[in-house]
Design a protein around this motif. Structure first.
Motif, PDB file in Angstrom:
ATOM      1  N   LEU A 165       0.832  -1.196   0.000  1.00  0.00           N
ATOM      2  CA  LEU A 165       0.000   0.000   0.000  1.00  0.00           C
ATOM      3  C   LEU A 165       0.865   1.244   0.000  1.00  0.00           C
ATOM      4  O   LEU A 165       1.985   1.255   0.520  1.00  0.00           O
ATOM      5  CB  LEU A 165      -0.918   0.017   1.232  1.00  0.00           C
ATOM      6  CG  LEU A 165      -1.858  -1.163   1.413  1.00  0.00           C
ATOM      7  CD1 LEU A 165      -2.769  -0.919   2.614  1.00  0.00           C
ATOM      8  CD2 LEU A 165      -2.683  -1.418   0.161  1.00  0.00           C
ATOM      9  N   ARG A 166       0.324   2.330  -0.576  1.00  0.00           N
ATOM     10  CA  ARG A 166       0.982   3.635  -0.606  1.00  0.00           C
ATOM     11  C   ARG A 166      -0.011   4.654  -0.045  1.00  0.00           C
ATOM     12  O   ARG A 166      -1.109   4.801  -0.568  1.00  0.00           O
ATOM     13  CB  ARG A 166       1.368   3.996  -2.047  1.00  0.00           C
ATOM     14  CG  ARG A 166       2.286   2.976  -2.704  1.00  0.00           C
ATOM     15  CD  ARG A 166       2.255   3.076  -4.232  1.00  0.00           C
ATOM     16  NE  ARG A 166       2.719   4.353  -4.705  1.00  0.00           N
ATOM     17  CZ  ARG A 166       3.999   4.648  -4.968  1.00  0.00           C
ATOM     18  NH1 ARG A 166       4.932   3.716  -4.815  1.00  0.00           N
ATOM     19  NH2 ARG A 166       4.347   5.836  -5.395  1.00  0.00           N
ATOM     20  N   PHE A 167       0.383   5.336   1.023  1.00  0.00           N
ATOM     21  CA  PHE A 167      -0.512   6.227   1.752  1.00  0.00           C
ATOM     22  C   PHE A 167       0.192   7.565   1.924  1.00  0.00           C
ATOM     23  O   PHE A 167       1.299   7.621   2.470  1.00  0.00           O
ATOM     24  CB  PHE A 167      -0.831   5.605   3.115  1.00  0.00           C
ATOM     25  CG  PHE A 167      -1.743   6.410   4.002  1.00  0.00           C
ATOM     26  CD1 PHE A 167      -3.091   6.123   4.083  1.00  0.00           C
ATOM     27  CD2 PHE A 167      -1.254   7.450   4.787  1.00  0.00           C
ATOM     28  CE1 PHE A 167      -3.936   6.843   4.927  1.00  0.00           C
ATOM     29  CE2 PHE A 167      -2.076   8.184   5.621  1.00  0.00           C
ATOM     30  CZ  PHE A 167      -3.430   7.883   5.690  1.00  0.00           C
ATOM     31  N   THR A 168      -0.421   8.667   1.458  1.00  0.00           N
ATOM     32  CA  THR A 168       0.173   9.995   1.592  1.00  0.00           C
ATOM     33  C   THR A 168      -0.440  10.712   2.789  1.00  0.00           C
ATOM     34  O   THR A 168      -1.638  10.994   2.809  1.00  0.00           O
ATOM     35  CB  THR A 168      -0.035  10.824   0.307  1.00  0.00           C
ATOM     36  OG1 THR A 168       0.583  10.140  -0.796  1.00  0.00           O
ATOM     37  CG2 THR A 168       0.606  12.197   0.458  1.00  0.00           C
ATOM     38  N   ILE A 169       0.406  11.027   3.762  1.00  0.00           N
ATOM     39  CA  ILE A 169      -0.048  11.592   5.037  1.00  0.00           C
ATOM     40  C   ILE A 169      -0.317  13.086   4.902  1.00  0.00           C
ATOM     41  O   ILE A 169       0.519  13.835   4.387  1.00  0.00           O
ATOM     42  CB  ILE A 169       1.017  11.382   6.130  1.00  0.00           C
ATOM     43  CG1 ILE A 169       1.458   9.912   6.203  1.00  0.00           C
ATOM     44  CG2 ILE A 169       0.502  11.839   7.487  1.00  0.00           C
ATOM     45  CD1 ILE A 169       2.747   9.709   6.976  1.00  0.00           C
TER      46      ILE A 169
END
Length: 399
Positions: free
Chosen positions: A183-187
């Motif tokens: 997964l790739r999650f941008t905070i």
């Protein structure tokens, strides 16, 4: 990239990359960041078309609005030939949405046969069971699927209702086909409270990898500068990521957890380990020195949909040349461009807090695009370094 599982939880020891002489061509994929020769991982943003419209898209991708001159299949194969000969370890097919390119399976197959590790960055909504099987048959190593929250939170970022459900189906289809999924999650301020739910999803779906990206002010993400996390919240999130990763490891769930695009995370992990485990802290310091921090213009590169070469995928406003007129390998090693020359030795050119920071050798001056977006100066300090003056030992006169 800062490997929380590698560094904080001890999944990698300093001796591991040394065993391969720290040569890119010999290192397994999980150790490439510790290479000595720093052959670049190349992101090929192969299309600007996308079936979604994410509010933080660095490429400003959109559905049906792009009328540009994408590289052809033949030009893509020529690029892959050059990357393989140059010794590039990984090609990351990205976009826009790369699955909108009908030749993607053919190009993945070609890259794998040339000896490259082929990976895909996608929103996941187009990964059908048939497509997952095709990618598996062609030797795809990994699919990174972007999620910025659960359910409606993700859909709000993606600009389309139902995007989360479709991405989740894509995750399951890829896993069922035997492909490693991350997964790739941008905070940012809108979704940082979703981080615990992302860890829960990893547990529920038995996902093996997650990258938590700090926000970079590029493309449509430039409009979110005021929605980035304040420094105290960034520290809280990184602490939570470390805590949850450690809890997973204690239960024998050895997932790979990384934070990306804020190299202050490296010293922050080290300083925490100094308080908890001095011996491990010494190991981590050695690994961080090998990593060298920000890799823009050195260990990471971008080729956009029309063949222009950039220092990384967020630096699309500045090009060093086009692969239609010169091979990537020549462009990448040509330091006649003043910016390329300085990026190859960026630690000599950073200013402000970065210039006197005791962590400069393991941070590399952090993210230049973010500094430029806020100050107009490529070499100014990164405004999202959340380390205090005491933590970086800044003298009072320049603090």
């Amino acid at each position: 990239m800062i490997g929380i599982s590698k560094l904080y939880c001890g999944a990698v020891e300093a001796s591991d990359p040394l065993r391969y002489e720290r040569q890119t061509s010999k290192l397994p994929s999980h150790l490439i960041q510790f290479s000595k020769d720093k052959k670049p991982v190349v992101v090929w943003n192969m299309t600007k078309r996308c079936n979604l419209r994410c509010i933080h898209c660095y490429a400003k991708a959109e559905d049906g609005g792009y009328k540009g001159n994408e590289l052809t299949t033949a030009e893509g194969k020529k690029l892959i030939d050059d990357l393989a000969a140059f010794g590039v370890p990984v090609i990351l097919f990205s976009g826009g949405e790369p699955l909108l390119r009908k030749d993607l399976p053919e190009l993945v197959d070609y890259a794998v046969k040339k000896g490259l590790r082929a990976v895909i960055s996608t929103n996941g909504t187009l990964i059908s069971r048939k497509m997952a099987r095709i990618f598996s048959e062609r030797g795809l190593s990994y699919i990174g699927i972007s999620l910025d929250g659960i359910g409606d939170v993700n859909d709000a970022f993606r600009g389309k209702k139902g995007a989360f459900v479709k991405a989740l189906n894509g995750i399951r289809n890829a896993k069922n086909a035997g492909i490693k999924v991350g997964l790739r999650f941008t905070i940012n301020i809108r979704n940082y409270k979703e981080v615990p739910k992302i860890f829960d999803l990893i547990e529920e779906e038995q996902i093996d990898r997650v990258c938590f990206y700090h926000l970079v002010y590029a493309g449509r993400g430039s409009s979110l500068i005021d929605e980035d996390l304040p420094h105290d919240k960034q520290r809280e999130v990184v602490d939570y990521i470390m805590d949850r990763t450690k809890e997973f490891f204690h239960r024998g769930r050895n997932i790979e957890v990384l934070t990306v695009d804020n190299h202050a995370d490296g010293p922050y992990v080290y300083l925490r380990l100094l308080r908890e485990d001095k011996k491990r802290a010494d190991e981590v310091y050695e690994l961080l020195m090998m990593n060298e921090g920000n890799a823009s213009g050195v260990g990471i590169a971008c080729v956009d949909e029309e063949g222009y070469v950039h220092a990384d995928q967020f630096w699309r406003h500045y090009s060093f040349g086009n692969i239609r007129t010169r091979p990537f390998s020549q462009i990448w090693m040509d330091t006649s461009d003043p910016l390329m020359a300085k990026l190859k030795e960026k630690k000599r050119h950073v200013k402000g807090r970065c210039r006197k920071c005791r962590w400069l050798d393991i941070c590399g001056g952090n993210f230049r695009v973010r500094a430029e977006a806020v100050t107009g100066d490529v070499w100014a300090e990164d405004p999202q370094c959340y380390l205090t003056d005491d933590e970086i030992a800044i003298p009072n006169e320049i603090a």
